[in-house]
Design a protein around this motif. Structure first.
Motif, PDB file in Angstrom:
ATOM      1  N   GLY A 248       1.087  -1.193  -0.143  1.00  0.00           N
ATOM      2  CA  GLY A 248      -0.280  -0.015   0.262  1.00  0.00           C
ATOM      3  C   GLY A 248       0.702   1.363   0.083  1.00  0.00           C
ATOM      4  N   ARG A 249       1.486   1.815   1.175  1.00  0.00           N
ATOM      5  CA  ARG A 249       2.251   2.686   1.482  1.00  0.00           C
ATOM      6  C   ARG A 249       2.870   3.219   0.317  1.00  0.00           C
ATOM      7  N   THR A 250       4.160   1.542  -0.253  1.00  0.00           N
ATOM      8  CA  THR A 250       5.443   1.801  -0.585  1.00  0.00           C
ATOM      9  C   THR A 250       4.834   2.280  -2.409  1.00  0.00           C
ATOM     10  N   GLN A 251       4.153   1.554  -2.543  1.00  0.00           N
ATOM     11  CA  GLN A 251       2.956   1.495  -3.892  1.00  0.00           C
ATOM     12  C   GLN A 251       3.241   3.276  -4.348  1.00  0.00           C
ATOM     13  N   GLU A 252       2.433   3.569  -3.610  1.00  0.00           N
ATOM     14  CA  GLU A 252       2.223   5.328  -3.595  1.00  0.00           C
ATOM     15  C   GLU A 252       3.263   5.934  -3.786  1.00  0.00           C
ATOM     16  N   ILE A 253       4.042   5.584  -2.538  1.00  0.00           N
ATOM     17  CA  ILE A 253       5.087   6.538  -2.886  1.00  0.00           C
ATOM     18  C   ILE A 253       6.023   6.286  -3.458  1.00  0.00           C
ATOM     19  N   LEU A 254       6.044   5.115  -4.468  1.00  0.00           N
ATOM     20  CA  LEU A 254       6.844   4.445  -5.970  1.00  0.00           C
ATOM     21  C   LEU A 254       5.894   5.745  -6.805  1.00  0.00           C
ATOM     22  N   PHE A 255       4.583   5.647  -7.182  1.00  0.00           N
ATOM     23  CA  PHE A 255       3.579   6.176  -7.847  1.00  0.00           C
ATOM     24  C   PHE A 255       4.132   8.065  -7.337  1.00  0.00           C
ATOM     25  N   ALA A 256       4.143   8.709  -6.828  1.00  0.00           N
ATOM     26  CA  ALA A 256       4.974   9.487  -6.275  1.00  0.00           C
ATOM     27  C   ALA A 256       5.492  10.313  -7.025  1.00  0.00           C
ATOM     28  N   LEU A 257       6.569   9.224  -7.084  1.00  0.00           N
ATOM     29  CA  LEU A 257       8.052   8.878  -7.431  1.00  0.00           C
ATOM     30  C   LEU A 257       8.304   9.148  -9.228  1.00  0.00           C
ATOM     31  N   SER A 304       2.817   2.716 -19.296  1.00  0.00           N
ATOM     32  CA  SER A 304       2.801   0.983 -18.814  1.00  0.00           C
ATOM     33  C   SER A 304       2.717   0.957 -17.350  1.00  0.00           C
ATOM     34  N   ASP A 305       3.972   1.615 -16.775  1.00  0.00           N
ATOM     35  CA  ASP A 305       4.485   0.861 -15.594  1.00  0.00           C
ATOM     36  C   ASP A 305       4.095   2.118 -14.993  1.00  0.00           C
ATOM     37  N   PRO A 306       3.386   2.629 -13.799  1.00  0.00           N
ATOM     38  CA  PRO A 306       3.118   3.923 -12.872  1.00  0.00           C
ATOM     39  C   PRO A 306       3.684   3.531 -12.009  1.00  0.00           C
ATOM     40  N   PHE A 307       4.302   2.420 -11.920  1.00  0.00           N
ATOM     41  CA  PHE A 307       5.626   2.020 -10.366  1.00  0.00           C
ATOM     42  C   PHE A 307       6.829   2.435 -10.506  1.00  0.00           C
ATOM     43  N   GLN A 308       7.002   2.107 -11.370  1.00  0.00           N
ATOM     44  CA  GLN A 308       8.771   2.017 -11.868  1.00  0.00           C
ATOM     45  C   GLN A 308       9.157   3.461 -12.593  1.00  0.00           C
ATOM     46  N   PHE A 309       9.862   4.276 -12.405  1.00  0.00           N
ATOM     47  CA  PHE A 309      11.146   5.000 -12.764  1.00  0.00           C
ATOM     48  C   PHE A 309      12.837   4.723 -12.954  1.00  0.00           C
TER      49      PHE A 309
END
Ligand SMILES: [Zn+2]
Length: 464
Positions: A248-257, A304-309
């Motif tokens: 949950g929270r980790t994915q929110e941070i990744l999404f924000a980054l 296509s991947d909103p959790f990867q940067f």
């Protein structure tokens, strides 16, 4: 019909609410108590009811404070089904396996340090047995877990697969509707849809974590995160440690980054997620991208991947984690647990506390007794791995990342309720002071008989 509360009663962990009708006994959730200091162990050691007498469990979502004692329930004789959505079942397995491993490590280290017998609450084998009891359900599709009960799950927008649960209980020729909110998400969650409004019910069991708060607007906490990255890593050349729950929270941070990267605002740095559980949980969410909100669906047309940067690495092995603890370049490390009470993040905190160029940035709720709570409370010295550590690093908090709705989100979910038919409204999953403030707000909206139950308290429900 009766209801008794065996967790999340005037506190935010250990959710377990037991409903007893003439013929059926079932639980809403079976969570682990966490971060309550010395009383945590005692609270987790006994249920306050006999697991063998429970017919089934209706599970709201996968967070360990709602699922974490299910393996113990099965181990102590529960043999019925555990109903949950598919994403909840998958995430529960990941989280419960992790919980068993944390307990194994703790029991071993306790045994080594004081020679005292220390038994984990359950083992990985118990989790495997427990997972056999899960049965998948879909949102908005009613089913009958017993002859006198019809249950329906509604999207609660708090975590992939999270649900509020409605039960229509038949007894003595009449029907009573009981509605359990589970944990309610925020209306403007970055990637999950808002919670559905709950259908009218006579008995409500409502979470109240942020019953007295208004969250910051969504964009400001992303700017705040960027501010701490720049201040710590660019100006002070330090390490930014972000304790965050893996699911949950980790994915929110990744999404924000990722959003900052899309806006070309993300500095070129190394970003580490040091938690094998976070990797599994992120992969799991990627299996259910169709459950993300419409804004995220649009975003995925260009990304296509909103959790990867760029710059993001996952740290899997213990060896690599140890290497990262000694890594001295400016970087961002996201690691579990969110309250810093357990997990690899403790090693990163331990190595960074002495450096005043480092920052420990909390992005979620920390109970006062937890390590995170102590640091946020301004402790100058803390106990970690049985050593005393001086706190020189900057300690900070961003509150806007909550996956829990604020007081307006909670009140919105109740919009469909007809105050004259609500017989009892129980407030659970909140600190007592917050609950009192939320109760006052709900009274002003016309709700009567608002109850804030305490641990193991039991109530008769209506005349049925
Ligand atoms: Zn939750």
């Amino acid at each position: 019909m009766q209801i008794s509360f065996h967790g999340a009663a005037r506190t935010v962990t250990g959710s377990k609410h037991l409903i007893t009708t003439n013929t059926t006994r079932f639980l809403f959730d079976c969570g682990l108590f966490q971060g309550l200091g010395k009383s945590t162990k005692e609270l987790n050691s006994r249920f306050g009811f006999d697991p063998r007498t429970i017919d089934f469990v209706l599970l709201s979502h996968a967070h360990i404070d709602h699922t974490g004692l299910l393996p113990k329930l099965v181990k102590e004789g529960f043999s019925g089904p555990i109903y949950a959505t598919r994403p909840t079942i998958e995430l529960s397995e990941i989280l419960l396996m992790d919980s068993a491993e944390i307990q194994r490590i703790e029991a071993t280290s306790n045994g080594k340090s004081n020679g005292a017998e220390s038994q984990p609450l359950y083992t990985a084998e118990d989790v495997i047995e427990c997972m056999k009891r899960f049965k998948p359900v879909d949102y908005n599709e009613s089913f009958q877990p017993s002859s006198d009960i019809e249950a329906t799950y509604f999207n609660a927008g708090h975590l992939i697969g999270s649900a509020a649960i409605q039960c229509r209980v038949q007894l003595n020729g009449s029907t009573k509707t009981v509605l359990y909110s589970g944990d309610i998400g925020r209306a403007r969650h970055p990637f999950l849809p808002p919670a559905e409004r709950f259908p009218p019910a006579e008995i409500l069991i409502m979470e109240s974590t942020y019953g007295d708060k208004h969250h910051e607007i969504t964009s400001s906490h992303i700017d705040e995160l960027l501010k701490w990255i720049k201040k710590t890593c660019l100006q002070k050349k330090g390490k930014l440690i972000i304790p965050a729950f893996s699911v949950g929270r980790t994915q929110e941070i990744l999404f924000a980054l990722n959003q900052l990267e899309l806006e070309k605002r993300l500095p070129e740095l190394q970003f580490f997620v040091d938690s094998p559980l976070s990797l599994k949980a992120t992969e799991n969410i990627k299996q259910h991208l169709n459950e993300l909100n419409s804004k995220s669906q649009d975003l995925m047309k260009i990304d296509s991947d909103p959790f990867q940067f760029a710059g993001l690495k996952y740290v899997e092995t213990t060896e690599d984690s140890k290497t990262l603890v000694n890594y001295s370049e400016p970087c961002v490390i996201i690691s579990a647990s969110g309250t810093a009470d357990a997990g690899r993040v403790q090693h990163h905190i331990g190595s960074c506390l002495q450096g005043n160029n480092n920052t420990i940035l909390f992005v979620g709720y920390c109970g006062l007794e937890s390590l995170g709570g102590q640091l946020l409370d301004g402790a100058k010295q803390i106990e970690l791995f049985r050593d005393s550590h001086e706190v020189c690093a900057e300690i900070a908090k961003i509150s806007g990342f909550s996956a829990h709705g604020d007081t307006d989100d909670l009140a919105n979910c109740l919009k469909e309720q007809e105050v004259e038919i609500v017989e009892k409204l129980f407030l659970v999953h909140g600190e007592y002071k917050v609950q009192q403030a939320f109760a006052t707000r709900l009274e002003r909206k016309g709700f009567r008989d608002i109850i804030i139950p305490s641990q193991h308290e039991r109530y008769g429900l209506a005349s049925v």
